[in-house]
Design an enzyme around this catalytic site. Structure first.
Site, PDB file in Angstrom:
ATOM      1  N   ASP A   1      22.250  62.618  71.631  1.00  0.00           N
ATOM      2  CA  ASP A   1      22.635  63.637  72.227  1.00  0.00           C
ATOM      3  C   ASP A   1      21.555  64.761  72.432  1.00  0.00           C
ATOM      4  OD1 ASP A   1      23.822  66.480  73.133  1.00  0.00           O
ATOM      5  OD2 ASP A   1      25.490  65.168  73.412  1.00  0.00           O
ATOM      6  N   ILE A   2      20.776  64.947  73.418  1.00  0.00           N
ATOM      7  CA  ILE A   2      19.672  65.748  73.216  1.00  0.00           C
ATOM      8  C   ILE A   2      20.005  67.040  72.839  1.00  0.00           C
ATOM      9  CG2 ILE A   2      17.366  66.399  74.354  1.00  0.00           C
ATOM     10  CD1 ILE A   2      17.719  63.932  76.501  1.00  0.00           C
TER      11      ILE A   2
ATOM     12  N   LYS B   1      14.125  39.635  86.010  1.00  0.00           N
ATOM     13  CA  LYS B   1      15.454  40.079  87.387  1.00  0.00           C
ATOM     14  C   LYS B   1      16.358  39.101  86.914  1.00  0.00           C
ATOM     15  CE  LYS B   1      16.527  40.734  91.973  1.00  0.00           C
ATOM     16  NZ  LYS B   1      16.363  40.310  93.228  1.00  0.00           N
TER      17      LYS B   1
ATOM     18  N   PHE C   1      24.790  72.531  79.955  1.00  0.00           N
ATOM     19  CA  PHE C   1      25.725  72.553  81.115  1.00  0.00           C
ATOM     20  C   PHE C   1      26.909  71.589  80.591  1.00  0.00           C
ATOM     21  CE2 PHE C   1      24.159  74.245  85.377  1.00  0.00           C
ATOM     22  CZ  PHE C   1      23.132  75.144  84.639  1.00  0.00           C
TER      23      PHE C   1
ATOM     24  N   ASN D   1      22.910  58.224  88.015  1.00  0.00           N
ATOM     25  CA  ASN D   1      24.050  59.009  88.317  1.00  0.00           C
ATOM     26  C   ASN D   1      23.473  59.893  89.413  1.00  0.00           C
ATOM     27  OD1 ASN D   1      23.020  61.853  87.472  1.00  0.00           O
ATOM     28  ND2 ASN D   1      23.147  60.757  85.167  1.00  0.00           N
TER      29      ASN D   1
ATOM     30  N   ASP E   1      24.794  58.985  79.157  1.00  0.00           N
ATOM     31  CA  ASP E   1      25.711  58.718  77.784  1.00  0.00           C
ATOM     32  C   ASP E   1      25.338  57.435  76.922  1.00  0.00           C
ATOM     33  OD1 ASP E   1      26.650  61.421  77.694  1.00  0.00           O
ATOM     34  OD2 ASP E   1      28.311  60.760  79.004  1.00  0.00           O
TER      35      ASP E   1
ATOM     36  N   LYS F   1      33.053  71.576  74.306  1.00  0.00           N
ATOM     37  CA  LYS F   1      31.548  71.096  74.317  1.00  0.00           C
ATOM     38  C   LYS F   1      30.682  72.090  73.692  1.00  0.00           C
ATOM     39  CE  LYS F   1      31.214  67.612  77.907  1.00  0.00           C
ATOM     40  NZ  LYS F   1      30.965  67.340  79.100  1.00  0.00           N
TER      41      LYS F   1
ATOM     42  N   LYS G   1      28.757  70.977  70.172  1.00  0.00           N
ATOM     43  CA  LYS G   1      27.176  70.777  70.124  1.00  0.00           C
ATOM     44  C   LYS G   1      26.651  72.078  69.864  1.00  0.00           C
ATOM     45  CE  LYS G   1      27.563  67.829  74.191  1.00  0.00           C
ATOM     46  NZ  LYS G   1      26.663  67.042  75.111  1.00  0.00           N
TER      47      LYS G   1
HETATM   48  O1  PMT Z   1      21.206  67.960  89.772  1.00  0.00           O
HETATM   49  P1  PMT Z   1      22.421  68.479  90.950  1.00  0.00           P
HETATM   50  O2  PMT Z   1      22.692  67.434  92.010  1.00  0.00           O
HETATM   51  O3  PMT Z   1      21.925  69.652  91.323  1.00  0.00           O
HETATM   52  O4  PMT Z   1      23.519  68.627  90.005  1.00  0.00           O
HETATM   53  C1  PMT Z   1      23.571  69.808  88.948  1.00  0.00           C
HETATM   54  C2  PMT Z   1      24.631  68.948  87.973  1.00  0.00           C
HETATM   55  C3  PMT Z   1      25.902  68.808  88.260  1.00  0.00           C
HETATM   56  C4  PMT Z   1      23.856  67.769  87.440  1.00  0.00           C
HETATM   57  C5  PMT Z   1      24.349  70.166  86.398  1.00  0.00           C
HETATM   58  O5  PMT Z   1      24.802  71.571  87.141  1.00  0.00           O
HETATM   59  C6  PMT Z   1      24.907  69.630  85.368  1.00  0.00           C
HETATM   60  O6  PMT Z   1      26.315  70.051  85.311  1.00  0.00           O
HETATM   61  N1  PMT Z   1      24.387  69.178  84.420  1.00  0.00           N
HETATM   62  C7  PMT Z   1      24.922  68.649  83.093  1.00  0.00           C
HETATM   63  C8  PMT Z   1      25.334  67.422  83.440  1.00  0.00           C
HETATM   64  C9  PMT Z   1      25.849  66.618  82.263  1.00  0.00           C
HETATM   65  O7  PMT Z   1      25.424  65.694  81.746  1.00  0.00           O
HETATM   66  O8  PMT Z   1      26.954  67.139  81.783  1.00  0.00           O
HETATM   67  P2  PMT Z   1      27.696  66.605  80.322  1.00  0.00           P
HETATM   68  O9  PMT Z   1      28.851  67.421  80.371  1.00  0.00           O
HETATM   69  O10 PMT Z   1      27.893  65.181  80.554  1.00  0.00           O
HETATM   70  O11 PMT Z   1      26.754  66.835  79.243  1.00  0.00           O
HETATM   71  C10 PMT Z   1      26.839  68.174  78.593  1.00  0.00           C
HETATM   72  C11 PMT Z   1      25.582  68.777  78.224  1.00  0.00           C
HETATM   73  O12 PMT Z   1      24.939  67.794  77.077  1.00  0.00           O
HETATM   74  C12 PMT Z   1      24.437  68.750  79.397  1.00  0.00           C
HETATM   75  O13 PMT Z   1      23.707  70.104  78.882  1.00  0.00           O
HETATM   76  C13 PMT Z   1      23.641  67.636  79.061  1.00  0.00           C
HETATM   77  O14 PMT Z   1      22.381  67.703  79.496  1.00  0.00           O
HETATM   78  C14 PMT Z   1      23.495  67.580  77.651  1.00  0.00           C
HETATM   79  N2  PMT Z   1      23.465  65.969  77.311  1.00  0.00           N
HETATM   80  C15 PMT Z   1      24.515  64.868  77.603  1.00  0.00           C
HETATM   81  C16 PMT Z   1      24.361  63.701  77.032  1.00  0.00           C
HETATM   82  C17 PMT Z   1      23.156  63.169  76.345  1.00  0.00           C
HETATM   83  N3  PMT Z   1      22.782  62.285  75.877  1.00  0.00           N
HETATM   84  N4  PMT Z   1      22.302  64.301  76.009  1.00  0.00           N
HETATM   85  C18 PMT Z   1      22.666  65.669  76.540  1.00  0.00           C
HETATM   86  O15 PMT Z   1      21.562  66.380  76.208  1.00  0.00           O
END
Ligand code: PMT
Length: 403
Positions: free
Chosen positions: A306-307, A289, A323, A210, A279, A337, A341
């Protein structure tokens, strides 16, 4: 009220096109309540006049080392003793070289040698000059002696080239200056933070990834470290320098990130998940390959752990900050969320637009916690990070006192 209220700042201006930005920096420092005295080198005066800084600061501007009139007002030793912070912006390659060599051949270099205050340099120069081994060696030496180097930034330069060497913007320098006097409110606290993307391999050379650059997470790690925290940064693959006083652990995949986080999560006081964790991952990784023999290729994906939710569900969970990256209905989805979570605070950002979110240098956040919210407007990521770090520290202490 800014922590700069009443703080005495010598703003040094050396010769460079970025000197015009120092006028905006002077205003920003004064608006934050700092008392500022401006010192200009002869080369700086070729770019901006003393009158500009005099009019803005309503104080005389210091330019001469051996001028009886200027020395009578406040001599170089008085200025050196008076300052709480000497901030040189822009700091030219020549000025850095003179400081590294310990020279005292103008007022600014002399007072820099004589002061015990924190000295911070905001380098600004052509990218080749910055990358030149001589400048890099000077930068290393100055850092080693305890000077702080803020920047330079990367991007388009006045000389028409693109690369590292731009002076940081005045609002970012202001945030850095504030951090010098910040309270140390996370002194002794252990913070675990994730940043950047993860790569989910399809075969030995291809992956699903991503757009996360890591800029937001790295800026936040730096801000939390400046508040005194012991910060461990679990980082996906990014092209960024590790912030000062931050321990970095590199990982590639979501499963590696999970392992690195879960091995440390119970021992931390605060966990922040900024990483854009994939995800899903391919159910199988081809050993060789994959050949492009067929017209279509189907990938089977399996959900990743989901960490953030795993950390929040620990028996002795740390204060947990997530975030939320949303393209629409930001507040509603982010709050859902936060509840699902079970995190203490969620920082929501709008992604997929022309400004903010992934990759860019700016972001805007909506912070949500039980019974509270705060909107941080669109600003440079280090400035946003500074505000978020302060809020995390405040909420952490409130929660710790309640518990
Ligand atoms: O890195 P940059 O280019 O500066 O961009 C910043 C950012 C947009 C990446 C950052 O500000 C941000 O939004 N980070 C979270 C991105 C994300 O995965 O969002 P989400 O809404 O999909 O996930 C929600 C939360 O669950 C996040 O805290 C994520 O770290 C966590 N997560 C998600 C999936 C997963 N399998 N494990 C997780 O821990």
């Amino acid at each position: 009220m800014s922590v700069l209220q009443g703080k005495k700042v010598v703003l040094g201006v050396t010769g460079g096109i970025a000197a015009y930005k120092s006028a905006a920096l002077l205003r920003a420092l004064m608006q934050a309540g700092a008392i500022v005295r401006v010192v200009m080198t002869p080369a700086a005066q070729a770019f901006v006049t003393t009158l500009t800084f005099q009019a803005l600061s309503k104080e005389r501007v210091y330019t001469e080392l051996l001028d009886t009139d200027q020395e009578a007002a406040m001599n170089h030793i008085d200025l050196a003793r008076w300052a709480d912070l000497v901030l040189v912006a822009p700091a030219s390659a020549d000025f850095m070289a003179r400081l590294a060599a310990g020279m005292a051949n103008d007022l600014l270099s002399t007072l820099s040698l004589a002061t015990t205050a924190t000295i911070a340099l905001a380098p600004a120069m052509n990218r080749q000059m910055w990358l030149n081994p001589a400048t890099q060696e000077n930068a290393r030496l100055l850092r080693q002696r305890g000077l702080q180097l803020w920047g330079p930034d990367e991007g388009e330069q006045a000389c028409g080239e693109t690369g590292p060497g731009r002076m940081l913007e005045p609002d970012v320098l202001l945030a850095q200056a504030e951090s010098i006097f910040a309270s140390g409110s996370l002194q002794g606290k252990r913070v675990l933070i994730t940043a950047g993307p993860t790569r989910e391999f399809i075969d030995p050379v291809r992956y699903v990834g991503n757009r996360s650059s890591g800029k937001m997470g790295y800026a936040l790690a730096a801000s939390l470290a400046r508040l005194g925290a012991e910060v461990t940064l679990i980082s996906g693959p990014v092209a960024l320098t590790t912030p000062d006083r931050v321990l970095r652990v590199d990982v590639e995949t979501a499963l590696q990130m999970e392992e690195a986080v879960m091995a440390r999560a119970s021992a931390c006081d605060i966990f922040v998940g900024v990483a854009a964790v994939a995800d899903y991952r391919p159910t199988e990784i081809a050993a060789k390959k994959i050949k492009k023999s067929s017209e279509t290729l189907q990938l089977n994906l399996r959900k990743n752990p989901d960490i953030l939710a795993l950390v929040a569900a620990l028996d002795e969970a740390p204060y947990t900050v997530g975030f939320a990256a949303e393209t629409d209905d930001v507040e509603a989805f982010a709050d859902a969320k936060r509840r699902a979570k079970k995190v203490d605070l969620i920082a929501a950002n709008r992604v997929g637009g022309s400004r903010g979110g992934f990759e860019g240098d700016e972001n805007a956040l909506l912070l949500l916690w039980e019974g509270g919210r705060e909107a941080i407007p669109m600003m440079a990521k280090p400035v946003v990070a500074e505000r978020l770090a302060e809020r995390i520290a405040e909420r952490y202490h409130i929660q710790a006192n309640l518990g």
